[in-house]
Design a protein around this motif. Sequence first.
Motif, PDB file in Angstrom:
ATOM      1  N   ARG A   1       1.831  -1.506 -12.231  1.00  0.00           N
ATOM      2  CA  ARG A   1       2.304  -1.937 -10.900  1.00  0.00           C
ATOM      3  C   ARG A   1       2.540  -0.738  -9.990  1.00  0.00           C
ATOM      4  NH1 ARG A   1       7.245  -6.211 -10.194  1.00  0.00           N
ATOM      5  NH2 ARG A   1       7.415  -6.221  -7.929  1.00  0.00           N
TER       6      ARG A   1
ATOM      7  N   CYS B   1       2.380 -15.367  -6.909  1.00  0.00           N
ATOM      8  CA  CYS B   1       2.798 -15.029  -5.557  1.00  0.00           C
ATOM      9  C   CYS B   1       1.725 -15.553  -4.591  1.00  0.00           C
ATOM     10  CB  CYS B   1       2.936 -13.518  -5.424  1.00  0.00           C
ATOM     11  SG  CYS B   1       3.141 -12.962  -3.731  1.00  0.00           S
TER      12      CYS B   1
ATOM     13  N   GLY C   1      -5.630  -5.383   0.672  1.00  0.00           N
ATOM     14  CA  GLY C   1      -4.842  -6.467   0.099  1.00  0.00           C
ATOM     15  C   GLY C   1      -5.320  -7.803   0.649  1.00  0.00           C
ATOM     16  N   CYS C   2      -4.430  -8.781   0.677  1.00  0.00           N
ATOM     17  CA  CYS C   2      -4.873 -10.129   1.071  1.00  0.00           C
ATOM     18  C   CYS C   2      -5.163 -10.225   2.565  1.00  0.00           C
ATOM     19  CB  CYS C   2      -3.892 -11.188   0.597  1.00  0.00           C
ATOM     20  SG  CYS C   2      -2.387 -11.299   1.544  1.00  0.00           S
ATOM     21  N   ASP C   3      -4.443  -9.497   3.402  1.00  0.00           N
ATOM     22  CA  ASP C   3      -4.713  -9.574   4.850  1.00  0.00           C
ATOM     23  C   ASP C   3      -6.123  -9.075   5.158  1.00  0.00           C
ATOM     24  OD1 ASP C   3      -2.128 -10.420   5.163  1.00  0.00           O
ATOM     25  OD2 ASP C   3      -1.370  -8.521   5.950  1.00  0.00           O
TER      26      ASP C   3
ATOM     27  N   LYS D   1      -0.466   1.482  -7.011  1.00  0.00           N
ATOM     28  CA  LYS D   1      -0.036   1.803  -5.640  1.00  0.00           C
ATOM     29  C   LYS D   1      -0.249   3.286  -5.347  1.00  0.00           C
ATOM     30  CE  LYS D   1       3.658  -1.618  -5.844  1.00  0.00           C
ATOM     31  NZ  LYS D   1       5.116  -1.750  -6.030  1.00  0.00           N
TER      32      LYS D   1
ATOM     33  N   PRO E   1       0.889   0.293  -0.577  1.00  0.00           N
ATOM     34  CA  PRO E   1       2.199  -0.012  -1.184  1.00  0.00           C
ATOM     35  C   PRO E   1       2.369  -1.384  -1.818  1.00  0.00           C
ATOM     36  CG  PRO E   1       2.312  -0.235   1.203  1.00  0.00           C
ATOM     37  CD  PRO E   1       0.910   0.216   0.889  1.00  0.00           C
ATOM     38  N   THR E   2       1.371  -2.226  -1.731  1.00  0.00           N
ATOM     39  CA  THR E   2       1.598  -3.610  -2.164  1.00  0.00           C
ATOM     40  C   THR E   2       0.502  -4.157  -3.090  1.00  0.00           C
ATOM     41  OG1 THR E   2       0.561  -4.324  -0.094  1.00  0.00           O
ATOM     42  CG2 THR E   2       2.974  -4.278  -0.133  1.00  0.00           C
ATOM     43  N   ILE E   3       0.844  -5.280  -3.692  1.00  0.00           N
ATOM     44  CA  ILE E   3      -0.034  -6.081  -4.527  1.00  0.00           C
ATOM     45  C   ILE E   3      -0.225  -7.406  -3.776  1.00  0.00           C
ATOM     46  CG2 ILE E   3      -0.285  -7.140  -6.819  1.00  0.00           C
ATOM     47  CD1 ILE E   3       0.126  -4.037  -6.881  1.00  0.00           C
ATOM     48  N   PRO E   4      -1.370  -7.992  -3.741  1.00  0.00           N
ATOM     49  CA  PRO E   4      -2.612  -7.700  -4.457  1.00  0.00           C
ATOM     50  C   PRO E   4      -3.381  -6.494  -3.908  1.00  0.00           C
ATOM     51  CG  PRO E   4      -2.972  -9.463  -2.882  1.00  0.00           C
ATOM     52  CD  PRO E   4      -1.507  -9.157  -2.846  1.00  0.00           C
TER      53      PRO E   4
ATOM     54  N   PHE F   1       0.531 -14.234  -1.931  1.00  0.00           N
ATOM     55  CA  PHE F   1      -0.444 -13.225  -1.501  1.00  0.00           C
ATOM     56  C   PHE F   1      -1.549 -13.071  -2.550  1.00  0.00           C
ATOM     57  CE2 PHE F   1       3.544 -11.506   0.615  1.00  0.00           C
ATOM     58  CZ  PHE F   1       3.203 -11.954   1.888  1.00  0.00           C
TER      59      PHE F   1
ATOM     60  N   LYS G   1      -0.293 -10.310  -8.902  1.00  0.00           N
ATOM     61  CA  LYS G   1       0.928 -10.756  -9.545  1.00  0.00           C
ATOM     62  C   LYS G   1       0.573 -12.115 -10.139  1.00  0.00           C
ATOM     63  CE  LYS G   1       4.295  -8.281  -6.764  1.00  0.00           C
ATOM     64  NZ  LYS G   1       5.528  -8.387  -5.958  1.00  0.00           N
TER      65      LYS G   1
HETATM   66  N1  LIG Z   1       0.425  -7.966   3.662  1.00  0.00           N
HETATM   67  C1  LIG Z   1       0.183  -7.730   2.256  1.00  0.00           C
HETATM   68  C2  LIG Z   1       0.923  -8.758   1.438  1.00  0.00           C
HETATM   69  C3  LIG Z   1       1.212  -8.282   0.027  1.00  0.00           C
HETATM   70  C4  LIG Z   1       2.664  -7.895  -0.145  1.00  0.00           C
HETATM   71  O1  LIG Z   1       3.413  -7.765   0.849  1.00  0.00           O
HETATM   72  N2  LIG Z   1       3.054  -7.683  -1.396  1.00  0.00           N
HETATM   73  C5  LIG Z   1       4.421  -7.359  -1.691  1.00  0.00           C
HETATM   74  C6  LIG Z   1       5.153  -8.617  -2.166  1.00  0.00           C
HETATM   75  S1  LIG Z   1       4.275  -9.514  -3.411  1.00  0.00           S
HETATM   76  C7  LIG Z   1       4.448  -6.293  -2.785  1.00  0.00           C
HETATM   77  O2  LIG Z   1       3.499  -6.112  -3.520  1.00  0.00           O
HETATM   78  N3  LIG Z   1       5.559  -5.544  -2.864  1.00  0.00           N
HETATM   79  C8  LIG Z   1       5.694  -4.478  -3.821  1.00  0.00           C
HETATM   80  C9  LIG Z   1       5.890  -4.953  -5.223  1.00  0.00           C
HETATM   81  O3  LIG Z   1       6.298  -6.107  -5.429  1.00  0.00           O
HETATM   82  O4  LIG Z   1       5.629  -4.178  -6.143  1.00  0.00           O
HETATM   83  C10 LIG Z   1      -1.340  -7.804   1.957  1.00  0.00           C
HETATM   84  O5  LIG Z   1      -2.124  -7.870   2.893  1.00  0.00           O
HETATM   85  O6  LIG Z   1      -1.738  -7.804   0.797  1.00  0.00           O
END
Ligand SMILES: N[C@@H](CCC(=O)N[C@@H](CS)C(=O)NCC(=O)O)C(=O)O
Length: 154
Positions: free
Chosen positions: A94, A64, A118-120, A98, A104-107, A66, A56
């Motif tokens: 976006r 963001c 992702g970031c974790d 996924k 389910p998430t970005i990055p 993350f 993002k």
């Molecule tokens: N725990 C996640 C953190 C990333 C995260 O939770 N991203 C969320 C908030 S930026 C996300 O992408 N949600 C779906 C979206 O916004 O499309 C990781 O390890 O990357």
Amino acid sequence: MSASLGRAAAALLRWGRGVGGGLRVPGVRAASSGESGSAEHLDTLVKKDKVVVFLKGTPEQPQCGFSNAVVQILRLHGVRDYAAYNVLDDPQLRQGIKDYSNWPTIPQVYLNGEFVGGCDILLQMHQNGDLVEELKKLGIRSALLDEKTDQDSK
Ligand SMILES: N[C@@H](CCC(=O)N[C@@H](CS)C(=O)NCC(=O)O)C(=O)O
Ligand code: FES
């Protein structure tokens, strides 16, 4: 030992998603996955560069925390030459990425065309030494190796 645990966790996650990553069952793909979000297009994108990240925002201006974490970890390792795609510019990308990784998430971080996490997960790999090893496999020498020579006998 945390290093082997990290490797095992990453391997398990990769295994869970299958080689190449992602569910690509025709007709089951999300309706929002258009051109830029199609599995075929994403497959090309993630394989085009050794290190690929979906963020993002941009590496210069992450939008963001993350995504910023991923950028900063790569920066710590001196990795500058990577492809970054801003999902905020493109809703199809976006959603598509996924679906592609079944994550389910970005990055999202890809090394050598393979989804890593992702970031974790990247942070964990940074902490347990896996990231240095994975970069080495790609022919990228982590800058952190050059800072350790004083204290480290290795
Ligand atoms: N725990 C996640 C953190 C990333 C995260 O939770 N991203 C969320 C908030 S930026 C996300 O992408 N949600 C779906 C979206 O916004 O499309 C990781 O390890 O990357
Ligand atoms: S954009 Fe709100 S947590 Fe990432």
